[in-house]
Write an enzyme that holds these catalytic residues in place. Structure first.
Site, PDB file in Angstrom:
ATOM      1  N   HIS A  76      18.842  22.644  -4.793  1.00  0.00           N
ATOM      2  CA  HIS A  76      17.946  21.587  -5.317  1.00  0.00           C
ATOM      3  C   HIS A  76      16.424  21.706  -4.898  1.00  0.00           C
ATOM      4  CE1 HIS A  76      16.537  17.581  -6.310  1.00  0.00           C
ATOM      5  NE2 HIS A  76      17.535  17.547  -7.307  1.00  0.00           N
TER       6      HIS A  76
ATOM      7  N   HIS B  24     -16.893 -13.089  -0.852  1.00  0.00           N
ATOM      8  CA  HIS B  24     -16.695 -12.090   0.281  1.00  0.00           C
ATOM      9  C   HIS B  24     -16.035 -12.462   1.507  1.00  0.00           C
ATOM     10  CE1 HIS B  24     -19.573  -9.958  -2.079  1.00  0.00           C
ATOM     11  NE2 HIS B  24     -20.521 -10.568  -1.945  1.00  0.00           N
TER      12      HIS B  24
HETATM   13 ZN   LIG Z   1     -21.723  -8.623  -5.827  1.00  0.00          ZN
END
Ligand SMILES: [Zn+2]
Length: 440
Positions: free
Chosen positions: A345, A266
């Site tokens: 275009h 994390h």
């Molecule tokens: Zn996890």
């Protein structure tokens, strides 16, 4: 699966479920509610007075030990990564996650309960375009503990992850693109795993009251303890990928890039998310069309026309905004419905031709070259274009920021430039251009 990957999505209706919070062991009920475009994901604490909300944004990350905690003021929400991973990977950009506690239900320790919940709530497209973060050059973050995340340019969102336990036990590797279907099939069901040595002190302090072998796999030496057998032979690396997705969801944008992760966690995931958010803030500052700089440091139209021989309808640069260095500059072109190419275009559906964008890149790159050579007695001829990609349509009213960077020059005669056109923070086209110089 979202049928329109370029548009934002929310849930079609409110849906919820009840479970146990990992840290307190208490019952918690969680509901997903639809939210408007550009709302993002917000957590709502229904158990607190005034029901405060917390934006699921990287700036709000408070702690990253074992799980990711976000907060605003004194209000906190813990362990947000699994619900965020499921929302992001299942294509939900906007939603309110309402809870009557400070933590979502841990479920079985995977993101499967959240995938089931999202499918119950259904996924619906909104009218606003999605915001992307395009990885333009490699970036990396690493930690002292040996975690390393590298982010490389890619058209898709991919993760290649290597996970290894103590003494490289349970070394596992998996590389995959992340789409809703792949996430649901390959990643969502992978459960949290913990090492016995890490959780034993927490159990003694009674900090994971809701933890059990029903919502985590415990690894003790060579032994794998859990209520049910492993769901995948390489379940650990799959869960690591799940956590990377959940933490990167805090960037608040879809990422087009390839994450190469070694033993991610994390802390390092959040660090990468922070870097992306910072880079995005810089890009947005550069491409805010309301405040296009004039004068100092750039070239106005007159100066551009002194260098470039091109004239209407072939002058594709209005102004050079800045020379970021000797070898880098940014030009701007405002595209109006009066451009002659829109007549044909395409009738009724005006789209700027890709070749005109390449022409714009070539003109900005040649201004860079002239400035570098400090002469206008030679003219640059455009020799080749490599890696040309047209990613998005350019429409009348768009302001194109044309970035050019000189990557190579060989002698006096040859030069190479990497160029990209950016509209509203998104790359619309890019190419590598080669030039040669001839005397006028
Ligand atoms: Zn996890």
């Amino acid at each position: 699966m979202a049928a329109t990957p370029e548009l934002q999505h929310t849930v079609g209706k409110t849906a919820g479920f009840t479970g146990t919070a990992l840290h307190t062991g208490e019952k918690v009920s969680l509901k997903l509610h639809p939210a408007p475009a550009d709302h993002g994901i917000k957590f709502r604490r229904k158990d607190l007075q005034d029901e405060p909300t917390i934006d699921a944004r990287i700036d709000n990350v408070k702690t990253v030990e074992r799980a990711t905690t976000i907060g605003e003021g004194t209000v906190r929400v813990h362990t947000v990564e699994h619900v965020l991973a499921a929302l992001w990977a299942m294509d939900v950009d906007n939603a309110i996650v309402e809870m009557d506690a400070n933590e979502p239900p841990i479920g079985d320790g995977s993101a499967q309960p959240y995938v089931d919940l999202i499918k119950k709530a259904t996924i619906t497209a909104q009218e606003e375009p999605r915001k992307f973060f395009d990885v333009r050059e490699p970036m990396h973050v690493e930690s002292k503990t040996g975690a390393l995340l590298v982010l490389l340019p890619d058209d898709k969102f991919r993760i290649s992850c290597t996970q290894a336990g103590p003494n490289n036990r349970f070394a596992q590797y998996l590389s995959t693109e992340i789409t809703p279907a792949i996430f649901e099939r390959e990643i969502a069901a992978a459960r949290t795993f913990v090492h016995y040595e890490d959780v034993q002190p927490l159990m003694e302090k009674n900090l994971i009251k809701g933890g059990s072998l029903e919502n985590a796999i415990v690894v003790r030496g060579e032994a794998v303890l859990s209520k049910e057998p492993l769901r995948f032979a390489d379940e650990f690396v799959r869960h690591k990928i799940l956590d990377v997705i959940g933490d990167l969801a805090l960037v608040g944008r879809r990422i087009r890039g390839h994450v190469v992760a070694l033993k991610p966690g994390h802390a390092v995931n959040a660090e990468l998310a922070r870097r992306l958010a910072r880079e995005q803030a810089q890009r947005s500052a550069l491409s805010v069309s309301r405040a296009i700089p004039r004068g100092d440091g750039g070239f106005d139209t007159d100066e551009v026309m002194q260098i470039l021989p091109h004239r209407f309808p072939f002058l594709m640069v209005d102004r050079i905004l800045t020379f970021e260095s000797e070898t880098k500059c940014v030009g701007v072109k405002t595209v109006t419905i009066n451009e002659p190419f829109f007549q044909g275009h395409f009738p009724g559906h005006p789209v700027m031709p890709g070749v005109m964008q390449v022409e714009a890149m070539a003109q900005v790159a040649s201004i860079l070259l002239f400035k570098l050579a400090k002469t206008t007695s030679r003219i640059g001829y455009f020799m080749s274009a490599d890696g040309v990609k047209f990613r998005k349509p350019v429409l009348p009213g768009d302001t194109i920021f044309i970035h050019a960077e000189l990557t190579k020059s060989r002698g006096e005669r040859l030069a190479k430039a990497r160029c990209r056109c950016v509209v509203n923070d998104a790359i619309v086209s890019e190419a590598e251009l080669m030039f040669t110089f001839l005397d006028k």
